[in-house]
Design an enzyme around this catalytic site. Sequence first.
Site, PDB file in Angstrom:
ATOM      1  N   ASP A 367       0.869  -1.154   0.000  1.00 14.81           N
ATOM      2  CA  ASP A 367       0.000   0.000   0.000  1.00 14.81           C
ATOM      3  C   ASP A 367       0.921   1.223   0.000  1.00 14.81           C
ATOM      4  O   ASP A 367       2.055   1.134   0.452  1.00 14.81           O
ATOM      5  CB  ASP A 367      -0.853  -0.070   1.270  1.00 14.81           C
ATOM      6  CG  ASP A 367      -1.445   1.266   1.627  1.00 14.81           C
ATOM      7  OD1 ASP A 367      -2.208   1.797   0.805  1.00 14.81           O
ATOM      8  OD2 ASP A 367      -1.152   1.771   2.721  1.00 14.81           O
ATOM      9  N   THR A 520      -2.654   1.881  -4.556  1.00 19.97           N
ATOM     10  CA  THR A 520      -3.054   3.055  -3.793  1.00 19.97           C
ATOM     11  C   THR A 520      -4.399   3.588  -4.250  1.00 19.97           C
ATOM     12  O   THR A 520      -4.790   3.429  -5.418  1.00 19.97           O
ATOM     13  CB  THR A 520      -1.995   4.179  -3.882  1.00 19.97           C
ATOM     14  OG1 THR A 520      -2.477   5.308  -3.164  1.00 19.97           O
ATOM     15  CG2 THR A 520      -1.721   4.575  -5.315  1.00 19.97           C
ATOM     16  N   ASP A 571      -7.079  -1.339   3.642  1.00 21.08           N
ATOM     17  CA  ASP A 571      -6.199  -2.451   3.263  1.00 21.08           C
ATOM     18  C   ASP A 571      -6.663  -3.773   3.860  1.00 21.08           C
ATOM     19  O   ASP A 571      -6.179  -4.837   3.474  1.00 21.08           O
ATOM     20  CB  ASP A 571      -4.760  -2.189   3.730  1.00 21.08           C
ATOM     21  CG  ASP A 571      -4.177  -0.947   3.093  1.00 21.08           C
ATOM     22  OD1 ASP A 571      -4.418  -0.749   1.890  1.00 21.08           O
ATOM     23  OD2 ASP A 571      -3.516  -0.171   3.791  1.00 21.08           O
TER      24      ASP A 571
HETATM   25  P1  ADP Z   1      -3.790   4.446   0.115  1.00 24.93           P
HETATM   26  O1  ADP Z   1      -4.418   3.344  -0.634  1.00 24.93           O
HETATM   27  O2  ADP Z   1      -2.683   5.084  -0.656  1.00 24.93           O
HETATM   28  O3  ADP Z   1      -3.344   4.049   1.481  1.00 24.93           O
HETATM   29  P2  ADP Z   1      -6.408   5.373   0.830  1.00 24.93           P
HETATM   30  O4  ADP Z   1      -7.085   4.277   0.103  1.00 24.93           O
HETATM   31  O5  ADP Z   1      -6.457   5.384   2.299  1.00 24.93           O
HETATM   32  O6  ADP Z   1      -4.903   5.567   0.341  1.00 24.93           O
HETATM   33  O7  ADP Z   1      -7.041   6.691   0.310  1.00 24.93           O
HETATM   34  C1  ADP Z   1      -7.214   6.834  -1.039  1.00 24.93           C
HETATM   35  C2  ADP Z   1      -7.602   8.203  -1.396  1.00 24.93           C
HETATM   36  O8  ADP Z   1      -8.904   8.449  -0.893  1.00 24.93           O
HETATM   37  C3  ADP Z   1      -6.711   9.218  -0.770  1.00 24.93           C
HETATM   38  O9  ADP Z   1      -5.581   9.467  -1.550  1.00 24.93           O
HETATM   39  C4  ADP Z   1      -7.645  10.405  -0.758  1.00 24.93           C
HETATM   40  O10 ADP Z   1      -7.700  10.962  -2.033  1.00 24.93           O
HETATM   41  C5  ADP Z   1      -8.999   9.789  -0.473  1.00 24.93           C
HETATM   42  N1  ADP Z   1      -9.329   9.789   0.949  1.00 24.93           N
HETATM   43  C6  ADP Z   1      -9.485   8.718   1.757  1.00 24.93           C
HETATM   44  N2  ADP Z   1      -9.815   9.091   2.995  1.00 24.93           N
HETATM   45  C7  ADP Z   1      -9.864  10.439   2.988  1.00 24.93           C
HETATM   46  C8  ADP Z   1     -10.150  11.430   3.976  1.00 24.93           C
HETATM   47  N3  ADP Z   1     -10.435  11.146   5.242  1.00 24.93           N
HETATM   48  N4  ADP Z   1     -10.110  12.718   3.586  1.00 24.93           N
HETATM   49  C9  ADP Z   1      -9.816  13.035   2.326  1.00 24.93           C
HETATM   50  N5  ADP Z   1      -9.537  12.168   1.366  1.00 24.93           N
HETATM   51  C10 ADP Z   1      -9.562  10.881   1.678  1.00 24.93           C
HETATM   52 MG    MG Z   2      -2.652   3.240   3.497  1.00 29.05          MG
END
Ligand code: ADP
Ligand code: MG
Length: 680
Positions: A367, A520, A571
């Site tokens: 991730d 991601t 995840d």
């Molecule tokens: P990653 O897979 O890289 O760990 P996430 O799946 O947690 O990231 O989040 C994916 C996307 O969703 C973030 O890059 C953001 O654009 C959006 N996102 C998720 N949670 C939030 C939040 N609490 N506030 C704003 N944007 C969010």
């Molecule tokens: Mg993450």
Amino acid sequence: MTSNQHTHKDNHEHDQKDNHSGDGGGHANHEEIFRRKFWISTLLSIPVLVFSETVQGWLGYSIPEFPFSNWITPVFSIIVFIVGGLPFFSMAKGELKDKQPGMMTLISMALAVAFAYSLASTLFNLESSFYWELVTLIDIMLLGHWIEIRSVRQASGALQELSKLMPDEANLVTEDDEVRTVRVSSLEKGDVVLIRPGESTPADGEIIKGESSMDESMITGESKPISKKMGDKVVSGTINGDGSLRVKITATGDETTLAGIMRLVEEAQQSKSKTQILADKAAGWLFYIALGVAVITAVAWLIAIGWDVNVLNRVTAVLVTACPHALGLAIPLVVAISTSIGASKGILVRDRIALESTRNLDVFVFDKTGTLTKGEFGLRDMISSDDVDDDRTLAIAAALEGDSEHPIAKAIRQAADKKGLENPEVSNFKAIKGKGVKGKIEGEDFHVGGPNLLKDFDIDLKGDVQDFYQTASKKGQTIVFLITADEIMGAFALADQVREESKETVKKLHAAGYEVAMLTGDDEAVAKSVADELGIDTYFAEVLPENKDEKIQSLQDEGNKVAMVGDGVNDAPALTRADVGIAIGSGTDVAIESAGIILVDNDPRDILRIIKLSKATYKKMVQNLVWATGYNVIALPLAAGVLAPFGILLPPAVGALIMSLSTVIVAVNAQLLRRVRNEI
Ligand code: ADP
Ligand code: MG
């Protein structure tokens, strides 16, 4: 060796002292019981041996008869049987109740045959008896069992080490600011405690006064002290540096981080691995094989020499030699040692099968946010639509993010705090996994989120917002939008940092021939910049949580063994799906619960350690299994008397000795795994 023994002794004393608080007290008691039984039985066996006619014959002495001298051997033997032999029968009862006849059942059968025959020979004046064999057999069995319990206890020391971290007493600060010493168990949430320099933290809490540096190495493996000030969290079991702290307690007892870690270690030690299941099966088979060989031996000897005490001798020898003592120890010892090596390196193994599967993985999927990157965002830039000012936009976004656990949320809240903004009231808050959050403010619906959210709203970027987006994403920054009434009200550019350790990890994984991929929910441009920086060839951007899971599945469908490394709520499904789920220790609880292995130090480089530990552990398990079952191939026929034509016969006690020796070899071989600690 001497210094080693010294430590063991110390540990032992510690155990007894700590029995009330620690786990494993039962084990120590059990160990003590068998130690005592062994010594008592051995002492009581001496007269049996001295008066035994066989032994007298061997050593060429004879004791003149005196009144009741004939009774010495049987009476002492019966006492030895009651003191040292009967415990094996009650353990056998347990095995039979579980419908899993094994080691104890075999031992009991051997003891029963020897005892019954000897008793009969005394009562009916038969020409030979079996007493000295019986008592030496009991002594050796007790010794073997004692050593076994002891080595398991020493190997599972990790748990005890952890329980020792907890202090017994704490300094409670009363409402009129007096300090009283109380037992840690009486602390409650909301209490304030004083932690003086050098003291260990009695419960999880938040610093309300003072600053200091904390030694958290026992929890995180991080050896550098961490500086802490007002508002920071402290974790039970960690040790205060030079400052003095007043801490408001947020969690006590079972709810503390330390208790959580102890639970995980315990779970790991109890969870059965595939090899353990195999070993249990082998032990089961061995029981029936031993029984079969015993019957064949009896029949063959009866045919060959007719009824004779030697027939019983052979049968007992077979039963004793086949005892799967070594098999019972082969895997648990290795497991206990590898778990504690892992724990000492910041690797918590929750699920044994995960550690075992690590040795033949093909692909590592990471991730991005919080795993390859630190997940500590900073707000770098923002933009608002023409009719509102930035403060209002930021305040609304911060309010919406109020209850989110996401690192982006934290960054936005911090930025608003820094400006001293008053955040409006939010109702109907809801997190939309992998997309963002939503809520109602003053009757209006708002959303904050990234690219996946934009897709839901079918919004195309244009004008200022598009320029803003392009500038920021060129820098590899993450951009989230504030949306209301299907329009973008503002946008925020946030920067995260790639973990230094990630680069090295990816490089080494590649060098070792693994495929590395990144998943991601973030924007394509950001994903690309991070992937480029880390040298990752495959990445998937804008992936929703359920699709993360699918991506893992499709890699598996191609015949790959896949590991997933992640930290977030989003995840969790992928961590469960993967052959091996690895969670970052600072990640969310859901991620940790879904993973088989946890990286306490948040250091992805530990993955390389897991691979080495997994391979070394597996090798040891196989070696032990082969040895523990293999020695029977030679020992059993020998016990049955196939070499009798050459004058080689195995008395039952020698069978017991060989059997115990194989146990010792297995135990020593397991201990050799400790060398891996220095290599990983
Ligand atoms: P990653 O897979 O890289 O760990 P996430 O799946 O947690 O990231 O989040 C994916 C996307 O969703 C973030 O890059 C953001 O654009 C959006 N996102 C998720 N949670 C939030 C939040 N609490 N506030 C704003 N944007 C969010
Ligand atoms: Mg993450």
